[in-house]
Design a protein around this motif. Sequence first.
Motif, mmCIF file in Angstrom:
data_model
loop_
_atom_site.group_PDB
_atom_site.id
_atom_site.type_symbol
_atom_site.label_atom_id
_atom_site.label_comp_id
_atom_site.label_asym_id
_atom_site.label_seq_id
_atom_site.Cartn_x
_atom_site.Cartn_y
_atom_site.Cartn_z
ATOM 1 N N ALA A 1 0.826 -1.207 0.000
ATOM 2 C CA ALA A 1 0.000 0.000 0.000
ATOM 3 C C ALA A 1 0.860 1.256 0.000
ATOM 4 N N PHE A 2 1.869 1.297 0.872
ATOM 5 C CA PHE A 2 2.741 2.467 0.926
ATOM 6 C C PHE A 2 3.524 2.640 -0.377
ATOM 7 N N LEU A 3 4.029 1.544 -0.930
ATOM 8 C CA LEU A 3 4.796 1.642 -2.176
ATOM 9 C C LEU A 3 3.929 2.155 -3.323
ATOM 10 N N ALA A 4 2.681 1.701 -3.386
ATOM 11 C CA ALA A 4 1.781 2.153 -4.457
ATOM 12 C C ALA A 4 1.577 3.667 -4.378
ATOM 13 N N THR A 5 1.482 4.201 -3.157
ATOM 14 C CA THR A 5 1.328 5.651 -3.049
ATOM 15 C C THR A 5 2.578 6.374 -3.531
ATOM 16 N N GLY A 6 3.738 5.764 -3.317
ATOM 17 C CA GLY A 6 4.978 6.356 -3.806
ATOM 18 C C GLY A 6 5.024 6.420 -5.321
ATOM 19 N N ILE B 1 10.161 -2.622 -2.402
ATOM 20 C CA ILE B 1 10.638 -1.616 -3.353
ATOM 21 C C ILE B 1 9.655 -1.551 -4.512
ATOM 22 N N ALA B 2 9.364 -0.345 -4.945
ATOM 23 C CA ALA B 2 8.512 -0.143 -6.118
ATOM 24 C C ALA B 2 9.358 0.451 -7.229
ATOM 25 N N LEU B 3 9.024 0.081 -8.447
ATOM 26 C CA LEU B 3 9.753 0.561 -9.622
ATOM 27 C C LEU B 3 8.759 0.948 -10.698
ATOM 28 N N ARG B 4 9.061 2.005 -11.412
ATOM 29 C CA ARG B 4 8.246 2.395 -12.564
ATOM 30 C C ARG B 4 9.174 2.973 -13.614
ATOM 31 N N GLY B 5 8.941 2.572 -14.844
ATOM 32 C CA GLY B 5 9.736 3.083 -15.941
ATOM 33 C C GLY B 5 9.355 2.402 -17.230
ATOM 34 N N PRO B 6 10.144 2.610 -18.266
ATOM 35 C CA PRO B 6 9.880 1.943 -19.535
ATOM 36 C C PRO B 6 9.834 0.421 -19.341
ATOM 37 N N VAL C 1 15.323 4.302 -13.361
ATOM 38 C CA VAL C 1 13.872 4.251 -13.312
ATOM 39 C C VAL C 1 13.429 4.813 -11.959
ATOM 40 N N THR C 2 12.153 5.066 -11.806
ATOM 41 C CA THR C 2 11.639 5.520 -10.520
ATOM 42 C C THR C 2 11.789 4.393 -9.511
ATOM 43 N N VAL C 3 12.401 4.697 -8.369
ATOM 44 C CA VAL C 3 12.637 3.716 -7.309
ATOM 45 C C VAL C 3 12.028 4.253 -6.017
ATOM 46 N N VAL C 4 11.172 3.434 -5.399
ATOM 47 C CA VAL C 4 10.537 3.795 -4.131
ATOM 48 C C VAL C 4 10.866 2.696 -3.120
ATOM 49 N N PRO C 5 11.837 2.922 -2.216
ATOM 50 C CA PRO C 5 12.206 1.886 -1.251
ATOM 51 C C PRO C 5 11.445 2.000 0.070
ATOM 52 N N TYR C 6 11.311 0.868 0.740
ATOM 53 C CA TYR C 6 10.714 0.805 2.081
ATOM 54 C C TYR C 6 11.630 -0.090 2.905
#
Length: 135
Positions: free
Chosen positions: A24-29, A115-120, A80-85
């Motif tokens: 849940a927290f990663l998705a918000t990131g 960890i969340a990632l977003r990119g190509p 890429v976008t990196v969101v760590p927890y």
Amino acid sequence: MFDTKVALVVRDDLESWQRLNVVAFLATGVVSAAPEVLGEPYVDAAGRRYERIAGQPMLIFAGTLADLQRTHRKGLEREVTVVPYVEAMFSTGNDDANRAVFQLEDPEAMNLVGIALRGPKKAIDKVIKGLALHP
């Protein structure tokens, strides 16, 4: 289809409630970093409006601490976008405390629980290569 991909990776040794909390927290990131991920509002048959949710899938993977650390490193390398927890964030009670314990982490060996990632798409596929979807 989508030009981008979103992947959330959670550590496989967490309690169920911890995994759900981290996801849940990663998705918000991800949404914070890329508000364009949100789709349009939903409207039911009675005309009531509901808030937007992500308009593209967020795939959830599981892995070990070593898997998450490798994914973190590859995500940074691929820019890429990196969101760590990190695990220490479980022991805090607010966002300020989260940032304080996060800053104490060794950037080369974070004790990651997610960890969340977003990119190509191609870049994300290379970053998550070898990870299995969460069971």
